[in-house]
Write a protein that holds these residues in place. Structure first.
Motif, PDB file in Angstrom:
ATOM      1  N   ARG A  29       0.808  -1.229   0.000  1.00 10.81           N
ATOM      2  CA  ARG A  29       0.000   0.000   0.000  1.00 10.81           C
ATOM      3  C   ARG A  29       0.837   1.272   0.000  1.00 10.81           C
ATOM      4  NH1 ARG A  29      -5.096  -1.790   3.828  1.00 10.81           N
ATOM      5  NH2 ARG A  29      -5.586  -3.602   2.566  1.00 10.81           N
ATOM      6  N   GLY A  30       1.988   1.199  -0.676  1.00 11.37           N
ATOM      7  CA  GLY A  30       2.842   2.379  -0.811  1.00 11.37           C
ATOM      8  C   GLY A  30       3.747   2.647   0.366  1.00 11.37           C
ATOM      9  N   THR A  31       3.865   1.699   1.265  1.00  8.18           N
ATOM     10  CA  THR A  31       4.730   1.859   2.435  1.00  8.18           C
ATOM     11  C   THR A  31       6.171   1.530   2.078  1.00  8.18           C
ATOM     12  OG1 THR A  31       2.902   1.291   3.900  1.00  8.18           O
ATOM     13  CG2 THR A  31       5.102   1.083   4.811  1.00  8.18           C
ATOM     14  N   ASP A  32       7.112   2.281   2.614  1.00  7.15           N
ATOM     15  CA  ASP A  32       8.543   2.056   2.408  1.00  7.15           C
ATOM     16  C   ASP A  32       8.967   0.854   3.254  1.00  7.15           C
ATOM     17  OD1 ASP A  32      11.352   2.086   2.563  1.00  7.15           O
ATOM     18  OD2 ASP A  32      11.445   4.272   2.547  1.00  7.15           O
ATOM     19  N   VAL A  43       6.464   4.124   7.288  1.00  6.86           N
ATOM     20  CA  VAL A  43       6.788   5.371   6.603  1.00  6.86           C
ATOM     21  C   VAL A  43       6.217   5.282   5.196  1.00  6.86           C
ATOM     22  CG1 VAL A  43       8.634   6.856   5.730  1.00  6.86           C
ATOM     23  CG2 VAL A  43       8.903   5.699   7.940  1.00  6.86           C
ATOM     24  N   ARG A  44       5.493   6.280   4.811  1.00  3.82           N
ATOM     25  CA  ARG A  44       4.884   6.330   3.481  1.00  3.82           C
ATOM     26  C   ARG A  44       5.952   6.540   2.412  1.00  3.82           C
ATOM     27  NH1 ARG A  44       0.814   4.225   1.683  1.00  3.82           N
ATOM     28  NH2 ARG A  44      -0.208   5.267  -0.009  1.00  3.82           N
ATOM     29  N   GLY A  45       5.892   5.768   1.355  1.00  2.00           N
ATOM     30  CA  GLY A  45       6.798   5.953   0.230  1.00  2.00           C
ATOM     31  C   GLY A  45       6.325   7.086  -0.665  1.00  2.00           C
ATOM     32  N   ARG A  46       7.213   7.514  -1.541  1.00  2.00           N
ATOM     33  CA  ARG A  46       6.902   8.619  -2.446  1.00  2.00           C
ATOM     34  C   ARG A  46       7.131   8.167  -3.884  1.00  2.00           C
ATOM     35  NH1 ARG A  46       9.380  13.909   0.269  1.00  2.00           N
ATOM     36  NH2 ARG A  46       9.314  14.443  -1.935  1.00  2.00           N
ATOM     37  N   ALA A  47       6.269   8.613  -4.768  1.00  2.00           N
ATOM     38  CA  ALA A  47       6.327   8.202  -6.169  1.00  2.00           C
ATOM     39  C   ALA A  47       7.669   8.523  -6.820  1.00  2.00           C
ATOM     40  CB  ALA A  47       5.194   8.855  -6.949  1.00  2.00           C
ATOM     41  N   GLU A  48       8.300   9.615  -6.423  1.00  2.00           N
ATOM     42  CA  GLU A  48       9.576   9.974  -7.051  1.00  2.00           C
ATOM     43  C   GLU A  48      10.726   9.049  -6.652  1.00  2.00           C
ATOM     44  OE1 GLU A  48       9.060  13.153  -3.736  1.00  2.00           O
ATOM     45  OE2 GLU A  48       7.775  12.101  -5.150  1.00  2.00           O
ATOM     46  N   HIS A  49      10.471   8.168  -5.668  1.00  2.00           N
ATOM     47  CA  HIS A  49      11.490   7.203  -5.253  1.00  2.00           C
ATOM     48  C   HIS A  49      11.005   5.774  -5.491  1.00  2.00           C
ATOM     49  CE1 HIS A  49      13.573  10.577  -3.599  1.00  2.00           C
ATOM     50  NE2 HIS A  49      12.618  10.819  -2.724  1.00  2.00           N
ATOM     51  N   GLY A  55       7.647  -7.487 -10.751  1.00  2.00           N
ATOM     52  CA  GLY A  55       6.348  -7.187 -11.324  1.00  2.00           C
ATOM     53  C   GLY A  55       5.479  -6.258 -10.500  1.00  2.00           C
ATOM     54  N   VAL A  56       6.048  -5.654  -9.477  1.00  2.00           N
ATOM     55  CA  VAL A  56       5.285  -4.785  -8.576  1.00  2.00           C
ATOM     56  C   VAL A  56       6.038  -3.463  -8.419  1.00  2.00           C
ATOM     57  CG1 VAL A  56       4.372  -4.563  -6.216  1.00  2.00           C
ATOM     58  CG2 VAL A  56       4.370  -6.784  -7.334  1.00  2.00           C
ATOM     59  N   ARG A  57       5.303  -2.399  -8.203  1.00  2.00           N
ATOM     60  CA  ARG A  57       5.904  -1.087  -7.953  1.00  2.00           C
ATOM     61  C   ARG A  57       6.070  -0.899  -6.446  1.00  2.00           C
ATOM     62  NH1 ARG A  57       3.658   4.861  -9.206  1.00  2.00           N
ATOM     63  NH2 ARG A  57       5.689   5.831  -9.471  1.00  2.00           N
ATOM     64  N   SER A  62      12.901   7.701   0.388  1.00  2.00           N
ATOM     65  CA  SER A  62      14.104   8.373  -0.097  1.00  2.00           C
ATOM     66  C   SER A  62      14.767   7.540  -1.179  1.00  2.00           C
ATOM     67  CB  SER A  62      15.101   8.576   1.052  1.00  2.00           C
ATOM     68  OG  SER A  62      15.589   7.316   1.487  1.00  2.00           O
ATOM     69  N   ALA A  63      15.634   8.191  -1.946  1.00  2.00           N
ATOM     70  CA  ALA A  63      16.410   7.477  -2.957  1.00  2.00           C
ATOM     71  C   ALA A  63      17.355   6.482  -2.287  1.00  2.00           C
ATOM     72  CB  ALA A  63      17.187   8.468  -3.815  1.00  2.00           C
ATOM     73  N   ALA A  64      17.865   6.838  -1.114  1.00  2.00           N
ATOM     74  CA  ALA A  64      18.764   5.928  -0.396  1.00  2.00           C
ATOM     75  C   ALA A  64      18.045   4.635  -0.021  1.00  2.00           C
ATOM     76  CB  ALA A  64      19.324   6.611   0.851  1.00  2.00           C
ATOM     77  N   ASN A  65      16.795   4.739   0.436  1.00  2.00           N
ATOM     78  CA  ASN A  65      16.041   3.527   0.772  1.00  2.00           C
ATOM     79  C   ASN A  65      15.748   2.701  -0.476  1.00  2.00           C
ATOM     80  OD1 ASN A  65      16.113   4.250   3.439  1.00  2.00           O
ATOM     81  ND2 ASN A  65      13.901   4.358   3.702  1.00  2.00           N
ATOM     82  N   ARG A  66      15.404   3.364  -1.559  1.00  2.35           N
ATOM     83  CA  ARG A  66      15.177   2.653  -2.824  1.00  2.35           C
ATOM     84  C   ARG A  66      16.429   1.896  -3.240  1.00  2.35           C
ATOM     85  NH1 ARG A  66      14.811   6.653  -7.039  1.00  2.35           N
ATOM     86  NH2 ARG A  66      17.057   6.513  -6.803  1.00  2.35           N
ATOM     87  N   ASP A  67      17.577   2.558  -3.171  1.00  2.16           N
ATOM     88  CA  ASP A  67      18.828   1.928  -3.580  1.00  2.16           C
ATOM     89  C   ASP A  67      19.197   0.771  -2.655  1.00  2.16           C
ATOM     90  OD1 ASP A  67      18.823   3.821  -5.578  1.00  2.16           O
ATOM     91  OD2 ASP A  67      20.379   5.069  -4.660  1.00  2.16           O
ATOM     92  N   ARG A  68      18.936   0.927  -1.379  1.00  3.66           N
ATOM     93  CA  ARG A  68      19.202  -0.162  -0.422  1.00  3.66           C
ATOM     94  C   ARG A  68      18.326  -1.367  -0.749  1.00  3.66           C
ATOM     95  NH1 ARG A  68      19.428   1.136   5.848  1.00  3.66           N
ATOM     96  NH2 ARG A  68      21.288   2.122   5.052  1.00  3.66           N
TER      97      ARG A  68
END
Length: 142
Positions: A29-32, A43-49, A55-57, A62-68
């Motif tokens: 549900r968009g949670t980080d 923590v709520r995730g953000r579309a820009e990250h 097969g899932v978005r 943050s970009a750091a969390n995405r990269d991790r």
């Protein structure tokens, strides 16, 4: 534990592991999911990250969390494809509430809601053992 962790990682990496609970194609549900581990809270995730994986978005704060996450998805994705851990232990899948969560032995578990989570907490090791046995069959049922 290492064997189970390695097996879990292999299952996640295989095409058969593609079954996951996602609403409108968005995981948890968009949670980080990284924040559960690093901040110990929802923590709520953000579309820009965002990142696409399995097969899932997935959304991140943050970009750091995405990269991790992208460096080691198996370390961050919820058990049982993000379906309710208690339900999987019972032999079926159910959606989850990102606020009904717990990390156990380095794995993120989600539950349907706070009430179901309290039921699951009565025997976490037993329910995990049952769910681990049920998940391969349920994962193939999708």
């Amino acid at each position: 534990m290492l064997i189970r962790r390695a097996l879990f990682g292999l299952l996640l990496a295989s095409p058969a592991a593609a079954r996951s609970f996602a609403e409108r194609g968005v995981a948890v549900r968009g949670t980080d999911v990284v924040a559960y581990f690093t901040e110990g809270r929802v923590v709520r995730g953000r579309a820009e990250h965002a990142a696409e994986w399995d097969g899932v978005r997935w959304l991140f704060a943050s970009a750091a969390n995405r990269d991790r996450f992208l460096a080691d998805p198996a370390a961050h994705v919820p058990a049982y494809g993000g379906f309710c851990a208690w339900a999987v232990a019972q032999g079926y899948t159910a959606p989850t509430d990102p606020h009904a969560w717990r990390i156990v032995e380095g794995r993120l578990f989600l539950n349907y809601d706070a009430s179901v989570q309290r039921r699951w907490e009565r025997d976490i090791p037993g329910f995990i053992a049952r769910a681990d046995l049920n998940w391969p069959r349920l994962n193939q049922a999708g």
